[in-house]
Design a protein around this motif. Structure first.
Motif, PDB file in Angstrom:
ATOM      1  N   GLY A  88      27.103  60.771 -37.783  1.00  0.00           N
ATOM      2  CA  GLY A  88      26.784  61.691 -38.622  1.00  0.00           C
ATOM      3  C   GLY A  88      25.659  61.501 -39.812  1.00  0.00           C
ATOM      4  O   GLY A  88      25.218  60.774 -39.925  1.00  0.00           O
ATOM      5  N   GLY A  89      25.525  62.785 -40.389  1.00  0.00           N
ATOM      6  CA  GLY A  89      24.518  62.996 -40.935  1.00  0.00           C
ATOM      7  C   GLY A  89      23.335  63.394 -40.786  1.00  0.00           C
ATOM      8  O   GLY A  89      22.756  63.336 -39.310  1.00  0.00           O
ATOM      9  N   ASN A  90      22.466  63.737 -41.551  1.00  0.00           N
ATOM     10  CA  ASN A  90      20.490  64.599 -41.242  1.00  0.00           C
ATOM     11  C   ASN A  90      19.528  63.441 -42.192  1.00  0.00           C
ATOM     12  O   ASN A  90      20.024  62.803 -43.318  1.00  0.00           O
ATOM     13  N   ILE A  91      18.399  62.995 -41.715  1.00  0.00           N
ATOM     14  CA  ILE A  91      17.842  62.376 -42.555  1.00  0.00           C
ATOM     15  C   ILE A  91      16.506  63.637 -42.220  1.00  0.00           C
ATOM     16  O   ILE A  91      16.236  63.610 -41.035  1.00  0.00           O
ATOM     17  N   THR A  92      16.003  64.208 -43.246  1.00  0.00           N
ATOM     18  CA  THR A  92      15.129  65.398 -43.523  1.00  0.00           C
ATOM     19  C   THR A  92      14.045  65.591 -44.987  1.00  0.00           C
ATOM     20  O   THR A  92      13.267  64.063 -45.857  1.00  0.00           O
ATOM     21  N   LEU A  93      12.932  65.406 -45.047  1.00  0.00           N
ATOM     22  CA  LEU A  93      11.588  65.252 -46.381  1.00  0.00           C
ATOM     23  C   LEU A  93      13.292  65.466 -47.153  1.00  0.00           C
ATOM     24  O   LEU A  93      12.844  64.757 -47.612  1.00  0.00           O
ATOM     25  N   ALA A  94      14.239  66.778 -47.382  1.00  0.00           N
ATOM     26  CA  ALA A  94      14.838  66.667 -48.381  1.00  0.00           C
ATOM     27  C   ALA A  94      15.193  65.453 -49.187  1.00  0.00           C
ATOM     28  O   ALA A  94      15.543  64.915 -50.098  1.00  0.00           O
ATOM     29  N   THR A  95      16.500  64.761 -47.878  1.00  0.00           N
ATOM     30  CA  THR A  95      16.506  64.033 -48.462  1.00  0.00           C
ATOM     31  C   THR A  95      16.044  62.368 -49.108  1.00  0.00           C
ATOM     32  O   THR A  95      16.653  61.729 -49.806  1.00  0.00           O
ATOM     33  N   VAL A  96      15.010  62.439 -47.821  1.00  0.00           N
ATOM     34  CA  VAL A  96      14.358  61.003 -48.387  1.00  0.00           C
ATOM     35  C   VAL A  96      13.744  61.141 -49.305  1.00  0.00           C
ATOM     36  O   VAL A  96      13.179  60.459 -50.436  1.00  0.00           O
ATOM     37  N   LYS A  97      13.439  62.515 -49.975  1.00  0.00           N
ATOM     38  CA  LYS A  97      12.388  62.844 -51.508  1.00  0.00           C
ATOM     39  C   LYS A  97      13.486  63.069 -52.544  1.00  0.00           C
ATOM     40  O   LYS A  97      13.282  62.051 -53.569  1.00  0.00           O
ATOM     41  N   GLU A  98      15.237  63.340 -52.348  1.00  0.00           N
ATOM     42  CA  GLU A  98      15.533  62.798 -53.307  1.00  0.00           C
ATOM     43  C   GLU A  98      16.088  61.238 -53.463  1.00  0.00           C
ATOM     44  O   GLU A  98      15.672  60.821 -54.914  1.00  0.00           O
TER      45      GLU A  98
END
Length: 444
Positions: free
Chosen positions: A251-261
């Motif tokens: 589960g979960g997501n790795i996105t530009l937003a999660t990485v930027k945070e």
């Protein structure tokens, strides 16, 4: 040693109390070269030093035995090297415990313990705390002093060929920088390549945060299947570029937003992120979506590493006493506030810093934001600090006395006394610290 075309590193834990199964999934299905378990924080190691002072055979991570028991067969089967700071205050004893587990499981293993971060004997008390600007001797009785070691301390352990490298206090990104330097033959003086490796390490170090754990907000930032949140792995190439991803079924997501945070997490100055290995400039990092749950990371530049190392100082800071009681039904807010006023009147002279929280009403935001809302239930929490455990216990006793002496309808009292370990930081000349490696093995 032949240079690899790519190195895959997974992060199976982002703090001491992290879940066990994400690391198992990474070791079983992640096709890893290395698995990192990052399990230390400032208070974590101070508390570990307390345990070691009571029992010299202790002081390593409380979950070490459970984690290693689960992981060891998979690490051996899939030829994955483990790097972890679960040694905490006692890496040598931790290495011995791992050997004990290996014997029990009949698995041959070599373990390298990295020591040298414990600098308590080198601390005079005159050092100036970065947080207060005062000598640390004024804070309280110092019980621990651990320097943040860098990749250079881990490299000799990797060169022994050990299957598991266990450290004490090491800077979090350095746990990832070291194996990349080892595999790619990079120079520790190449500040730009070490900065790139530090970016990857910083992105990976908190495990589930980058896959959406701490990022998630069901209203504004929904994340998929959080009950089975996966932890990340990074594919890193010789030029320092990396791709962050995770095992598909998790589960979960790795996105530009999660990485930027995560990139900005705990970063005070993005132009100058200081580690024992480099001063990294995060403003030169580029991120690109490279498929679902895949983020390509390039860029990152660096400057010379600091001449000093940060030392985390743990000291005895007294005891906290707490008491809680719940009021429910009509007038819950008013009764809870009356109870709080009673406690304040009775204890304020003894506990000048006495804190009163109305959980469910004003415990997080100030009362000015609560307006005229009428909560149906409010839990009163009162807390303060005493010099001794007996003094701190008075707070919980007074809250308990509200059963018959306070407003009507109070219930569910709980009271606590806990010793407080305070944390401050100082800087120490890095040349005063001499890391070393102790190797233990079974079946080799």
């Amino acid at each position: 040693m032949k240079q690899r075309d790519k190195v895959r590193i997974g992060c199976g834990a982002g703090f001491s109390g992290d879940r066990l199964e994400p690391a198992v999934i990474l070791a079983e299905k992640g096709d890893l070269d290395y698995l990192v378990l990052e399990c230390l924080a400032e208070r974590t190691i101070a508390l570990a030093q307390k345990r070691k002072a009571t029992d010299p055979a202790q002081g390593y991570d409380p979950l070490l035995e459970r984690r290693i028991t689960l992981l060891l067969p998979l690490l051996k089967k899939n030829k994955i090297r483990l790097i972890t700071n679960m040694g905490a205050a006692n890496p040598v004893a931790a290495a011995g415990k791992i050997i004990e587990i290996a014997k029990r499981q009949g698995i041959s293993i070599k373990v390298a313990a990295v020591t040298g971060d414990d600098v308590l004997k080198s601390i005079s008390g005159d050092e100036i705390a970065m947080e207060t600007g005062k000598p640390i001797s004024e804070s309280g009785q110092v019980i621990s002093a651990n320097a943040y070691l860098g990749a250079d301390a881990i490299l000799p352990a990797l060169e022994t060929g050990a299957d598991i490298i266990i450290t004490g206090r090491v800077a979090d990104p350095s746990l990832f920088v070291a194996p990349l330097v080892h595999e790619f033959g990079w120079s520790l003086d190449d500040v730009d390549i070490i900065a790139k490796a530090t970016v990857t390490g910083h992105l990976m170090e908190c495990a589930g945060q980058i896959t959406g754990g701490y990022f998630a907000d069901p209203v504004k930032k929904p994340i998929e299947n959080m009950s089975t949140l996966g932890h990340p792995f990074a594919d890193v190439w010789p030029d320092g570029s990396a791709t962050i991803s995770k095992v598909n079924e998790t589960g979960g997501n790795i996105t530009l937003a999660t990485v930027k945070e995560q990139l900005l997490y705990e970063v005070t100055n993005p132009h100058q992120y200081l580690t024992p290995d480099v001063s990294a400039d995060f403003t030169t990092v580029f991120l690109k979506q490279d498929g679902k749950n895949r983020i390509k990371v390039t860029g990152g530049s660096g400057n010379k590493k600091p001449s000093t190392l940060k030392v985390s100082i743990g000291y005895k800071a007294g005891f906290t006493g707490e008491g809680e009681i719940t009021y429910a039904g009509a007038g819950a807010r008013e009764r809870a506030h009356l109870a709080g006023e009673i406690i304040q009147q009775r204890l304020k002279s003894q506990f000048p810093d006495l804190r009163t929280d109305y959980i469910g009403h004003t415990s997080v935001h100030p009362s000015s934001l609560a307006n005229d809302c009428q909560p149906y239930e409010v839990r009163l929490r009162v807390a303060g600090k005493g010099a001794t455990a007996d003094q701190a216990a008075i707070i919980g006793e007074e809250v308990e006395a509200l059963y018959t002496n306070g407003p009507a309808g109070g219930g569910g009292v709980r009271k606590y006394v806990n010793e407080v370990i305070g944390i401050v930081s100082v800087l120490i000349d890095r040349n005063k610290i001499k890391p070393s490696v102790i190797v233990k093995s079974y079946g080799h």
